[in-house]
Design an enzyme around this catalytic site. Structure first.
Site, PDB file in Angstrom:
ATOM      1  N   CYS A  89       2.268  -5.049   6.541  1.00  0.00           N
ATOM      2  CA  CYS A  89       2.155  -4.778   5.105  1.00  0.00           C
ATOM      3  C   CYS A  89       3.493  -4.297   4.543  1.00  0.00           C
ATOM      4  O   CYS A  89       4.441  -4.076   5.281  1.00  0.00           O
ATOM      5  CB  CYS A  89       1.089  -3.707   4.854  1.00  0.00           C
ATOM      6  SG  CYS A  89      -0.569  -4.229   5.335  1.00  0.00           S
ATOM      7  N   HIS A 114       0.810  -1.219   0.000  1.00  0.00           N
ATOM      8  CA  HIS A 114       0.000   0.000   0.000  1.00  0.00           C
ATOM      9  C   HIS A 114       0.838   1.262   0.000  1.00  0.00           C
ATOM     10  O   HIS A 114       2.051   1.236   0.175  1.00  0.00           O
ATOM     11  CB  HIS A 114      -0.987   0.007   1.168  1.00  0.00           C
ATOM     12  CG  HIS A 114      -0.386   0.023   2.541  1.00  0.00           C
ATOM     13  ND1 HIS A 114       0.335   1.086   3.047  1.00  0.00           N
ATOM     14  CD2 HIS A 114      -0.418  -0.907   3.528  1.00  0.00           C
ATOM     15  CE1 HIS A 114       0.710   0.819   4.292  1.00  0.00           C
ATOM     16  NE2 HIS A 114       0.279  -0.392   4.606  1.00  0.00           N
TER      17      HIS A 114
END
Length: 181
Positions: free
Chosen positions: A157, A133
């Protein structure tokens, strides 16, 4: 800046309203992204955690290398929800997601069946919702990129700059393999 895309419509600059990225533009881009990714695109992503780098491949050749931020606890494979580790292994991009918190996201196919079995044996939740992301809303303009890229700050992430994510959004199709080691 990524340079393998040519002739693509540039996504709008990130807009933040009430501490969230607006999603209208993203939803339009989501529909357009598949059309643009028919042309030049990458066909494999490799993240080397020790180097904090992402290598983008097309036809076996590195097209670009990007700095990344990882989970706050980056050493080792993700064991359970909340351990702040970035998983390791072979995955694929399972879908694209418009994110009110992190600009744009490419969902990673974690947990795999073996991750679920391992977690079940230990009586824990393997976690999920692991993505590649962009930046948090406070860094929508990119002025804090050097700060965010100097740290591992995610919950597991892989984070890149918003400018890199704008290009990845068009260059990565669902199903592209991502290897994290």
């Amino acid at each position: 800046m990524l340079l393998w895309l040519t002739g693509c419509k540039q996504p709008l600059e990130p807009r933040v309203v009430n501490n969230h990225y607006t999603l209208e533009e993203c939803k339009e881009e989501l529909l357009e992204a598949e059309d643009y990714s028919q042309g030049e695109s990458i066909d494999k992503i490799v993240v080397v955690k020790k180097e904090r780098k992402m290598y983008l491949y097309k036809e076996g050749k590195v097209q670009n290398t990007l700095p990344v931020s990882l989970g706050k606890n980056p050493i080792g494979h993700k064991q359970q929800q909340g351990d702040n580790r970035t998983p390791e292994g072979e995955f694929w991009i399972s879908r694209k997601l418009c994110s009110p918190q992190y600009f744009r996201s490419l969902c990673i196919s974690y947990p795999r069946p073996e991750d679920k079995v391992s977690a079940a044996r230990r009586g824990v939740n393997p976690g999920g919702a692991v993505t590649l992301h962009g930046q948090p809303t406070w860094n929508a303009d990119g002025k804090g990129d050097s700060y965010t890229l100097s740290k591992n700050w995610t919950q597991g992430c892989v984070a890149v700059t918003n400018s890199a994510m704008k290009e990845l959004w068009y260059a990565v199709r669902e199903g592209v393999p991502i290897i994290i080691r």
